[in-house]
Design a protein around this motif. Structure first.
Motif: not given
Length: 104
Positions: A35-40, A59-71, A76-77
């Motif tokens: 969730k951290k910019i520098k780590e990602a 496929i990941v559709a981050p906004a549809d599934n509360w995704f955390d990370g890079v996509c 995304y958080r």
């Protein structure tokens, strides 16, 4: 009933075709799902040159599934894109200049 025509089951940890082609496929999961910019940051840089970036986002559709990370080149958080300061956004390298001779 014969199962000779059925392919063997794929191991759970073997990535799907698009995932194995992803530029981030060899990076640490802790960086991909950070969730951290520098780590990602290494993952965001990989996304800038990724051949399957669109597939990832679709496929990941981050906004549809509360995704955390890079996509798809974004962090995304909880399914929401994070604003990244301009000085931390990876820059795509420019195309190399043509060799040998002038263009005129």
């Amino acid at each position: 009933m014969s199962t000779d025509s059925c392919p063997p089951p794929r191991p759970y940890d073997e990535p799907a075709g698009w995932q194995s082609a992803a530029a981030c496929s060899g990076l640490l999961p802790q960086a991909v799902f950070s969730k951290k910019i520098k780590e990602a940051a290494p993952v965001l840089r990989a996304c800038a040159r990724c051949p399957v970036r669109r597939n990832c986002e679709r496929i990941v559709a981050p906004a549809d599934n509360w995704f955390d990370g890079v996509c798809g080149g974004r962090l995304y958080r909880s399914g929401r894109p994070v604003d990244i300061p301009a000085h931390l956004i990876p820059v795509l390298s420019a195309a190399p200049a043509p060799r040998g001779g002038s263009l005129v």
